[in-house]
Design an enzyme around this catalytic site. Sequence first.
Site, PDB file in Angstrom:
ATOM      1  N   GLY A   9       0.837  -1.197   0.000  1.00 43.32           N
ATOM      2  CA  GLY A   9       0.000   0.000   0.000  1.00 43.32           C
ATOM      3  C   GLY A   9       0.874   1.250   0.000  1.00 43.32           C
ATOM      4  O   GLY A   9       0.542   2.273   0.596  1.00 43.32           O
ATOM      5  N   GLY A  12      -0.567   4.893  -1.190  1.00 41.65           N
ATOM      6  CA  GLY A  12      -1.802   5.462  -0.615  1.00 41.65           C
ATOM      7  C   GLY A  12      -1.476   6.659   0.253  1.00 41.65           C
ATOM      8  O   GLY A  12      -0.343   7.156   0.261  1.00 41.65           O
ATOM      9  N   GLN A  13      -2.470   7.118   1.047  1.00 38.16           N
ATOM     10  CA  GLN A  13      -2.279   8.350   1.840  1.00 38.16           C
ATOM     11  C   GLN A  13      -1.104   8.217   2.809  1.00 38.16           C
ATOM     12  O   GLN A  13      -0.260   9.099   2.896  1.00 38.16           O
ATOM     13  CB  GLN A  13      -3.560   8.657   2.644  1.00 38.16           C
ATOM     14  N   ASP A  51      -0.465  -7.651  -6.127  1.00 41.16           N
ATOM     15  CA  ASP A  51      -1.738  -7.574  -5.421  1.00 41.16           C
ATOM     16  C   ASP A  51      -1.527  -8.158  -4.020  1.00 41.16           C
ATOM     17  O   ASP A  51      -1.107  -9.309  -3.887  1.00 41.16           O
ATOM     18  CB  ASP A  51      -2.784  -8.390  -6.210  1.00 41.16           C
ATOM     19  N   TYR A 140     -15.533  -1.655   7.678  1.00 41.14           N
ATOM     20  CA  TYR A 140     -14.140  -1.213   7.876  1.00 41.14           C
ATOM     21  C   TYR A 140     -13.744  -1.429   9.343  1.00 41.14           C
ATOM     22  O   TYR A 140     -12.711  -2.026   9.640  1.00 41.14           O
ATOM     23  CB  TYR A 140     -14.035   0.267   7.498  1.00 41.14           C
ATOM     24  N   LYS A 144     -11.091  -3.998  11.246  1.00 45.45           N
ATOM     25  CA  LYS A 144     -10.013  -3.513  12.127  1.00 45.45           C
ATOM     26  C   LYS A 144     -10.030  -4.283  13.454  1.00 45.45           C
ATOM     27  O   LYS A 144      -8.991  -4.673  13.971  1.00 45.45           O
ATOM     28  CB  LYS A 144     -10.133  -2.007  12.355  1.00 45.45           C
ATOM     29  N   ILE A 170      -6.287  11.072   9.514  1.00 45.21           N
ATOM     30  CA  ILE A 170      -4.938  11.558   9.170  1.00 45.21           C
ATOM     31  C   ILE A 170      -5.054  12.742   8.215  1.00 45.21           C
ATOM     32  O   ILE A 170      -5.761  12.681   7.199  1.00 45.21           O
ATOM     33  CB  ILE A 170      -4.107  10.437   8.514  1.00 45.21           C
TER      34      ILE A 170
HETATM   35  C1  VAH Z   1     -11.742   6.953   7.272  1.00 44.45           C
HETATM   36  N1  VAH Z   1      -9.650   8.186   7.213  1.00 44.45           N
HETATM   37  O1  VAH Z   1     -12.297   8.032   7.461  1.00 44.45           O
HETATM   38  C2  VAH Z   1     -10.234   6.907   7.530  1.00 44.45           C
HETATM   39  C3  VAH Z   1      -9.905   6.623   8.972  1.00 44.45           C
HETATM   40  C4  VAH Z   1     -10.440   6.964  11.360  1.00 44.45           C
HETATM   41  C5  VAH Z   1     -10.916   7.097   9.966  1.00 44.45           C
HETATM   42  O2  VAH Z   1      -9.606   5.305   9.182  1.00 44.45           O
HETATM   43  O3  VAH Z   1     -12.321   5.973   6.873  1.00 44.45           O
END
Ligand code: VAH
Length: 313
Positions: A9, A12-13, A51, A140, A144, A170
């Site tokens: 990755g 990415g950001q 990938d 998401y 995590k 971030i």
């Molecule tokens: C999001 N920038 O907004 C990410 C982050 C804590 C949020 O993981 O999905």
Amino acid sequence: MSKKILVTGAFGQIGSELVPALYKEYGKDNVVAMGHSNISSDSYGIVEKADAKDKDAVLQIIKKYDIGIIYHLVSLLSVIGEKDPKVTWDINVNGLKNILELGVEFGLQIFWPSSIAAFGPTTPRENTPQETILEPTTMYGVTKVTGENLCRYFNLKYNLDVRSVRYPGILSWKTPPSAGTTEYTIAMLYDGVQGRENTCWLSSETMLPMMYVDDAIKATIDIMKATSSEIKIRGSYNLAAISFTAGEWEKALRKNIPNLKVVYKPDERQKIADSWPKSIDDSRAREDWGWKHEYDLTKITRLMVENLRKAQL
Ligand code: VAH
């Protein structure tokens, strides 16, 4: 250093800021930047296209470069996670499991980012504690929490040296806003600098924990430099810097962009933001491995506007 560092990755950001920082810290010939569909043309170090879901492709890279450390950053974020939960589970969880298994096979040290998205509406939202309820309402966030449990298990069962922090939102200027909820900040910055009216997808009163990318990168490198005995939490450490509302972000940006225009139109992302904490207790990271943030809101907004303006000249 003998063993090399692999960053997945890498474009990415976080990756696009971590890779140059690792070049500076360890020398660019000791860092391998792995990307897939977003490899940037101006990268100037070792680049591999693969990938992250393809375990064998990653294995070949580990062997080819004699990798000793992996920063595994590949992840789909909160908003895209609600659009495609299945792909998000596959990339975020199966991708991580592959890396952890390779970590055991090759005796690697692994970094993996969790997120404040691991918390949910039943988590205390003010000064969220390190040990608390984790009932996220986004895919998401589910990936995590699962990832944190996998990391803890692989450390317990196989003594894998895997380390993790729960990133807040971030703040960075190098890459345009990605499909996240906290990225309203970067969207407002880009619209303001480019002279467009910004439509903020959260209400002006929405408060979220945030961090300047340089602080996040410092934490990401520092946690990996700590001795193994200093790392007492093998799920993921709370990590924090500042918290502000969308209205406070607008006000701070306007000090640098006087003609900034913002309208607030909360959408489905408001529900995601409302399920996350407003502020985080990161005292364990500060005690165990010396974490401390440096950037405050005034410094962050000034730096981001100045740098984005320069980059767009
Ligand atoms: C999001 N920038 O907004 C990410 C982050 C804590 C949020 O993981 O999905």
